[in-house]
Design a protein around this motif. Structure first.
Motif, PDB file in Angstrom:
ATOM      1  N   ASP A 274       0.832  -1.211   0.000  1.00 57.30           N
ATOM      2  CA  ASP A 274       0.000   0.000   0.000  1.00 57.30           C
ATOM      3  C   ASP A 274       0.864   1.258   0.000  1.00 57.30           C
ATOM      4  O   ASP A 274       0.553   2.252  -0.663  1.00 57.30           O
ATOM      5  CB  ASP A 274      -0.909   0.025   1.238  1.00 57.30           C
ATOM      6  CG  ASP A 274      -1.944  -1.084   1.228  1.00 57.30           C
ATOM      7  OD1 ASP A 274      -2.225  -1.624   0.139  1.00 57.30           O
ATOM      8  OD2 ASP A 274      -2.462  -1.419   2.308  1.00 57.30           O
ATOM      9  N   LYS A 275       1.954   1.214   0.755  1.00 61.07           N
ATOM     10  CA  LYS A 275       2.809   2.392   0.909  1.00 61.07           C
ATOM     11  C   LYS A 275       3.713   2.629  -0.295  1.00 61.07           C
ATOM     12  O   LYS A 275       3.964   3.773  -0.681  1.00 61.07           O
ATOM     13  CB  LYS A 275       3.697   2.231   2.155  1.00 61.07           C
ATOM     14  CG  LYS A 275       2.981   2.364   3.480  1.00 61.07           C
ATOM     15  CD  LYS A 275       3.997   2.238   4.612  1.00 61.07           C
ATOM     16  CE  LYS A 275       3.356   2.454   5.963  1.00 61.07           C
ATOM     17  NZ  LYS A 275       4.357   2.375   7.063  1.00 61.07           N
ATOM     18  N   ARG A 276       4.217   1.558  -0.878  1.00 59.73           N
ATOM     19  CA  ARG A 276       5.338   1.708  -1.809  1.00 59.73           C
ATOM     20  C   ARG A 276       4.993   1.523  -3.283  1.00 59.73           C
ATOM     21  O   ARG A 276       5.761   1.948  -4.150  1.00 59.73           O
ATOM     22  CB  ARG A 276       6.436   0.699  -1.445  1.00 59.73           C
ATOM     23  CG  ARG A 276       6.939   0.847  -0.026  1.00 59.73           C
ATOM     24  CD  ARG A 276       8.196   0.027   0.158  1.00 59.73           C
ATOM     25  NE  ARG A 276       8.365  -0.409   1.525  1.00 59.73           N
ATOM     26  CZ  ARG A 276       9.341  -1.182   1.939  1.00 59.73           C
ATOM     27  NH1 ARG A 276      10.237  -1.624   1.075  1.00 59.73           N
ATOM     28  NH2 ARG A 276       9.434  -1.535   3.202  1.00 59.73           N
ATOM     29  N   ILE A 277       3.904   0.858  -3.573  1.00 61.71           N
ATOM     30  CA  ILE A 277       3.557   0.617  -4.973  1.00 61.71           C
ATOM     31  C   ILE A 277       2.735   1.794  -5.500  1.00 61.71           C
ATOM     32  O   ILE A 277       1.747   2.193  -4.880  1.00 61.71           O
ATOM     33  CB  ILE A 277       2.756  -0.696  -5.126  1.00 61.71           C
ATOM     34  CG1 ILE A 277       3.564  -1.878  -4.576  1.00 61.71           C
ATOM     35  CG2 ILE A 277       2.393  -0.931  -6.583  1.00 61.71           C
ATOM     36  CD1 ILE A 277       4.877  -2.133  -5.278  1.00 61.71           C
ATOM     37  N   PRO A 278       3.113   2.356  -6.643  1.00 60.83           N
ATOM     38  CA  PRO A 278       2.336   3.467  -7.214  1.00 60.83           C
ATOM     39  C   PRO A 278       0.881   3.067  -7.449  1.00 60.83           C
ATOM     40  O   PRO A 278       0.582   1.906  -7.743  1.00 60.83           O
ATOM     41  CB  PRO A 278       3.058   3.746  -8.544  1.00 60.83           C
ATOM     42  CG  PRO A 278       4.439   3.198  -8.368  1.00 60.83           C
ATOM     43  CD  PRO A 278       4.300   2.017  -7.461  1.00 60.83           C
ATOM     44  N   ASP A 279      -0.022   4.035  -7.316  1.00 55.33           N
ATOM     45  CA  ASP A 279      -1.451   3.759  -7.463  1.00 55.33           C
ATOM     46  C   ASP A 279      -1.773   3.083  -8.789  1.00 55.33           C
ATOM     47  O   ASP A 279      -2.640   2.199  -8.854  1.00 55.33           O
ATOM     48  CB  ASP A 279      -2.251   5.063  -7.346  1.00 55.33           C
ATOM     49  CG  ASP A 279      -2.232   5.625  -5.933  1.00 55.33           C
ATOM     50  OD1 ASP A 279      -1.890   4.861  -5.007  1.00 55.33           O
ATOM     51  OD2 ASP A 279      -2.541   6.819  -5.759  1.00 55.33           O
TER      52      ASP A 279
END
Length: 530
Positions: A274-279
């Motif tokens: 959730d934090k690190r992968i681009p939307d």
């Protein structure tokens, strides 16, 4: 370890059974304490010579007496892993559950609990007989594991106490490593949205253990919600995944991953995604809504995708004696390369990259010729979704330039570095990608061989040859690059260049995109009707 032997008074002669005199000699050496203590090397030599004499004799390939000789020899050796590998290579009793049960117990006695689990899973995946006995032994092992994990309190470890204190390689999957990481990250995990810990055992009206036998339409209550179980969607060594309706609403469908003993690490990995992968890329990696953590179970509530897995797509061709169309193979190769490029750039490793962990996603709207390359429009919702993050690795928790040791023990997916006892990092995922591509192209797991290279060294290549009408250079380049990764390689650039080479080919001819669209529609119809 007792060796089975025939009574000397029976009617079987050594002519009929050449192994029999060896069994008598081995039994005598084992039973005579004076002989055993005075010259243990004699027993070692006796066992070694017996194995050398009969390991290629087809009469004893499925003889449990011979199998027990191997284990007796293993018990006398420090290098028991190489003995087991040789035993497997010679296909000694590989269809007998005794092989897997005995070796798993052997590993458990040595404290190699994770390895023991993998051996049980390997035997079950091979349908070793009697299968029910092996499954029962596996279940008992899981119960013992649960007691061990439950009894071991997570002792506080100073976050400044770095791994191994100078140790060059770390096993990221060992129980001690995972416990260390969970202890370090516990204050952060407690703040995660959807994290619901409890010190109590699960006390719902329906026992979670009962779901192993019969689950359909049972209703379990978790965190104030009722989940109606509609079927089992997957099963692993410690966990089962169920399709469920929330509050019996068929329009609100989720996946429940129920695991014993409890294992919050996977939820941690989902929150790192959730934090690190681009939307734009997030839908390719699965999403967990919440984790309910009890003292005896953990339950992850996540999205449910109903279109099957990449393994299902491969199998749909196998059952009709066909192969996946090359255009479709290329498309899924692009998807997987893009997935690993994104994941590894974020400092994350999946660790269990297999086709049954890749769910298929389909677009809600009709696909168009435009938008394929940059994945815009309906193409954004089309593709794969990587799930099952229990073996995930967060590189930010380890020293910079860390190298890992440890064997996934997943038959067919052990990277070259694991096979040769060398350190690894991203290879665990990139090798998995190569195996999946091989499965799509050939309907079989990948076997590799060393070949001499022009510079006097060697390269690893798949043994299977490419069909002449395939895009041979594309495939050769993929396997050569990913099976022979050098420490000096720019891993992100390597994945990007490979992805772009396949994209260039598909985009070079509009008819290829048109054909791809047709194949995806056909595949969806086929899998949905299966």
């Amino acid at each position: 370890m007792t060796v089975i032997y025939r009574d000397p008074d029976d009617n079987t002669s050594s002519v009929d059974d050449p192994l029999l005199p060896w069994l008598r000699s081995i039994k005598k050496a084992v039973d005579d304490p004076n002989s055993a203590h005075s010259n243990g090397a004699d027993l070692d030599n006796l066992l070694s010579n017996c194995i050398k004499t009969f390991k290629n004799d087809g009469r004893y390939r499925n003889d449990v007496r011979f199998l027990r000789i191997w284990f007796l020899y293993m018990d006398c050796s420090q290098d028991f892993q190489s003995i087991f590998r040789e035993l497997e290579q010679n296909k000694i009793c590989i269809t007998h559950s005794l092989l897997y049960e005995s070796y798993a117990l052997f590993l458990e006695a040595k404290g190699r609990l994770t390895d023991a689990l993998m051996v049980y899973q390997l035997g079950i995946s091979r349908n070793a007989e009697p299968l029910e006995r092996l499954k029962k032994a596996h279940a008992l092992f899981r119960d013992r594991m649960f007691e061990i994990v439950n009894a071991c309190s997570l002792e506080k470890i100073d976050a400044g106490d770095s791994f191994g204190r100078g140790e060059s390689c770390i096993n990221p999957w060992s129980i001690s490593t995972v416990k260390h990481l969970l202890q370090r990250m516990n204050p952060q995990i407690l703040k995660y949205e959807g994290y619901h810990p409890s010190r109590k055992v699960y006390s719902g009206k329906v026992a979670l253990s009962s779901l192993h036998k019969s689950a359909r339409n049972k209703v379990i209550e978790i965190g104030g919600r009722k989940y109606q179980i509609k079927g089992c969607a997957g099963q692993g060594g410690f966990a089962q995944v169920f399709k469920a309706y929330v509050n019996s609403n068929p329009d609100d469908v989720v996946a429940l991953k129920i695991q014993k003993p409890p294992f919050p690490w996977e939820f941690y990995m989902y929150r790192q995604l959730d934090k690190r992968i681009p939307d734009k890329e997030r839908s390719s990696f699965g999403f967990a809504h919440r984790l309910h953590l009890y003292s005896d179970y953990s339950i992850i509530v996540s999205d449910y995708l109903s279109h099957g897995t990449l393994q299902d797509a491969i199998n749909s061709n196998v059952v009709i004696g066909g192969f996946m169309e090359e255009v479709l193979c290329i498309y899924y190769t692009i998807e997987m390369l893009s997935m690993l490029e994104t994941l590894h750039s974020a400092g994350l490793i999946h660790g269990d990259f297999k086709p049954d962990n890749l769910l298929i996603r389909y677009a809600g709207d009709d696909l168009r010729e435009d938008g394929f390359r940059d994945r815009t429009g309906p193409w954004h919702d089309q593709g794969l979704c990587l799930v099952d993050w229990g073996r995930g690795i967060d590189l930010s928790l380890f020293p910079e330039k860390i190298k890992f040791k440890g064997d996934c023990r997943t038959s067919g997916f052990r990277c070259i570095e694991m096979q040769e006892n060398m350190p690894w990092t991203f290879q665990v995922d990139s090798y998995g990608l190569c195996v999946i591509v091989h499965m799509m192209l050939h309907n079989s797991y990948m076997e590799i061989e060393k070949k001499a290279s022009s510079d006097g060294g060697y390269v690893y290549q798949p043994k299977s040859s490419f069909k002449r009408y395939w895009q041979v250079e594309l495939w050769k380049n993929l396997f050569t690059k990913l099976l022979n990764i050098s420490p000096s390689d720019n891993h992100k650039k390597l994945l990007r260049n490979l992805r772009e080479s396949f994209q260039d080919y598909l985009c070079s001819n509009p008819q290829l995109i048109k054909k791809l669209k047709q194949l995806l529609v056909k595949q969806r119809t086929s899998l949905c009707s299966a």
